[in-house]
Design an enzyme around this catalytic site. Sequence first.
Site, PDB file in Angstrom:
ATOM      1  N   SER A 127       0.858  -1.147   0.040  1.00 12.83           N
ATOM      2  CA  SER A 127      -0.101   0.107  -0.078  1.00 12.83           C
ATOM      3  C   SER A 127       0.942   1.253   0.072  1.00 12.83           C
ATOM      4  CB  SER A 127      -0.823   0.056   1.105  1.00 12.83           C
ATOM      5  OG  SER A 127      -1.463   1.110   1.158  1.00 12.83           O
ATOM      6  N   LYS A 181      -4.399  -6.951   3.201  1.00 14.94           N
ATOM      7  CA  LYS A 181      -4.375  -5.655   2.409  1.00 14.94           C
ATOM      8  C   LYS A 181      -5.696  -5.543   1.888  1.00 14.94           C
ATOM      9  CE  LYS A 181      -3.385  -2.289  -0.320  1.00 14.94           C
ATOM     10  NZ  LYS A 181      -3.785  -2.383  -1.489  1.00 14.94           N
ATOM     11  N   HIS A 184      -7.430  -3.757   4.626  1.00 14.70           N
ATOM     12  CA  HIS A 184      -6.927  -2.337   4.506  1.00 14.70           C
ATOM     13  C   HIS A 184      -7.557  -1.565   3.498  1.00 14.70           C
ATOM     14  CE1 HIS A 184      -4.504   0.542   2.687  1.00 14.70           C
ATOM     15  NE2 HIS A 184      -3.828   0.715   3.665  1.00 14.70           N
ATOM     16  N   ASN A 185      -8.013  -2.165   2.446  1.00 13.28           N
ATOM     17  CA  ASN A 185      -8.851  -1.260   1.431  1.00 13.28           C
ATOM     18  C   ASN A 185     -10.220  -1.181   1.720  1.00 13.28           C
ATOM     19  OD1 ASN A 185      -6.345  -1.365   0.100  1.00 13.28           O
ATOM     20  ND2 ASN A 185      -7.080  -2.095  -1.768  1.00 13.28           N
ATOM     21  N   GLU A 188      -9.894   1.537   4.339  1.00 15.11           N
ATOM     22  CA  GLU A 188      -9.761   2.630   3.295  1.00 15.11           C
ATOM     23  C   GLU A 188     -10.882   3.468   2.546  1.00 15.11           C
ATOM     24  OE1 GLU A 188      -6.281   2.313   0.501  1.00 15.11           O
ATOM     25  OE2 GLU A 188      -7.936   2.768  -1.166  1.00 15.11           O
TER      26      GLU A 188
HETATM   27  C1  6PG Z   1      -3.280   1.456  -1.647  1.00  8.80           C
HETATM   28  C2  6PG Z   1      -4.450   1.366  -2.184  1.00  8.80           C
HETATM   29  C3  6PG Z   1      -4.653   0.796  -3.639  1.00  8.80           C
HETATM   30  C4  6PG Z   1      -5.736   1.328  -4.654  1.00  8.80           C
HETATM   31  C5  6PG Z   1      -6.498   0.240  -4.572  1.00  8.80           C
HETATM   32  C6  6PG Z   1      -8.104   1.059  -4.337  1.00  8.80           C
HETATM   33  O1  6PG Z   1      -3.328   0.897  -0.390  1.00  8.80           O
HETATM   34  O2  6PG Z   1      -2.182   1.764  -2.309  1.00  8.80           O
HETATM   35  O3  6PG Z   1      -5.656   0.842  -1.651  1.00  8.80           O
HETATM   36  O4  6PG Z   1      -4.252  -0.293  -3.467  1.00  8.80           O
HETATM   37  O5  6PG Z   1      -5.862   2.510  -4.436  1.00  8.80           O
HETATM   38  O6  6PG Z   1      -6.920  -0.085  -5.847  1.00  8.80           O
HETATM   39  O7  6PG Z   1      -8.902   1.402  -5.233  1.00  8.80           O
HETATM   40  P1  6PG Z   1     -10.272   1.288  -5.648  1.00  8.80           P
HETATM   41  O8  6PG Z   1     -10.676   2.667  -4.675  1.00  8.80           O
HETATM   42  O9  6PG Z   1     -10.178   1.857  -7.002  1.00  8.80           O
HETATM   43  O10 6PG Z   1     -11.032   0.372  -5.274  1.00  8.80           O
END
Ligand code: 6PG
Length: 467
Positions: A127, A181, A184-185, A188
């Site tokens: 990430s 990961k 994590h997303n 996010e």
């Molecule tokens: C990171 C991000 C990266 C990316 C993802 C999410 O941790 O560097 O999460 O992996 O931004 O692809 O993107 P989306 O919003 O397009 O699902």
Amino acid sequence: MVNTIGVIGLGVMGSNIALNMANKGEKVAVYNYTRDLTDRLVSKMNGETIQPYYEIEEFVQSLESPRKIFLMVTAGKAIDSVIESLVPFLEAEDIIMDGGNSHFEDTERRYTELKSKGIGYLGIGISGGEVGALTGPSIMPGGDKEVYEKTAPILTKIAAQVNGDPCCVYLGPKGAGHFIKMVHNGIEYADMQLIAEAYTFLREKLHLDVDEIADIFDTWNQGELKSYLIEITAEILRKKDDMTGLPLIDVILDKAGQKGTGKWTSIQAIDNGIPTSIITESLFARYISSLKEERVMAEGILKMPEVEQQNLDKNVWIDYVRQALYMGKVCAYAQGFTQYKMTSELNGWDLPLKEIALIFRGGCIIRAEFLNVISKAYEEQPDLANLLISPYFAEKITDYQMALRKVVCEGINSGISFPCLSASLTYFDSYRKGISNANILQAQRDYFGAHTYERHDQSGVFHTNWQ
Ligand code: 6PG
């Protein structure tokens, strides 16, 4: 046999990882299926130790044993075809690392297939976006520990460093790294949506302009909300559109994209009975946003009645929004970490929750000051059931809950949707109640389907003849 590591896949992320490795003194072999990306990287090099190869066999033969090959290839079938083309040239003990956003179940399948051939396989969450890849991402490795140990000197060197500690530790077997990961997303997505909702309150309820909101975010970034996402949101708000001179944010179409990792997070949670409502609401918020044409049409039909708007004291309410955002974040991270804990127990992974929080402090998109508090909570209580009840957060959110209630109520009364702030409050109120209304559900299930129920006062399973 000159190169210490090989990188396949030279898009922006792969090129930057290769440059990062070269900057840290590794001799890096690079290969891409199409020549153009290799040539582009070669033209950008300033004497870094990167050696381009145009034949996969030559690329593999250039690596010292055991060979270490890092894939930065789009997740999905492309990974399988790269592995297929590599395997004929590999020997037992060689190691393939997948640094893309692969689904952790695909990683487990690939791990098992390659292990049967004696080849090591690590699924590595990375990430930090393109800048992080170049200057130091957060790195989440999973697979066999002894295989990880062989790659650790390189991985820890290229990772972000916080107080001298690398944001890279061994996290667990098989697909554990990619699972971490993925969640994590999901966190996010929730964090981003919560920030968007705080922005909406400041803009629509307090009538602040974009520059004033940027200043507020900058101020918040000096305190307990300090985080990468708050920091970049302030910068985003200050950016003007070259074509119109307007704040760029005002000309960006309000339809959110997504590449799938947040969706996978929710699917895995739903499949395993893990309550991640805030994360899932953030995903649904993106889905609803993408129905732009329908929303524009519905706006003309589904009107909000006139309601008397109260005059809100700006300074008081700016701080309510700050507290509401902080509490929303705590609830969202609590859901993500619950997903780690419950999945770890289900799979027997023994995920190190404290270390996960520590490696999220640098490099990654959700890096935030309060990850120090999260890691401390798990250090003090490794078996903590939920972050909400850790002493620090329990006291904090008990204190902040009234701000969240006020902000959500103001939104509801004004017809503004706050999917993640309200889901946070609902999660908090559901989690803190010893008695729920599920007795009604159980009675209904027993009434129409004889599904049985349990009782408070006796053990066993009961059925009532309701009619
Ligand atoms: C990171 C991000 C990266 C990316 C993802 C999410 O941790 O560097 O999460 O992996 O931004 O692809 O993107 P989306 O919003 O397009 O699902």
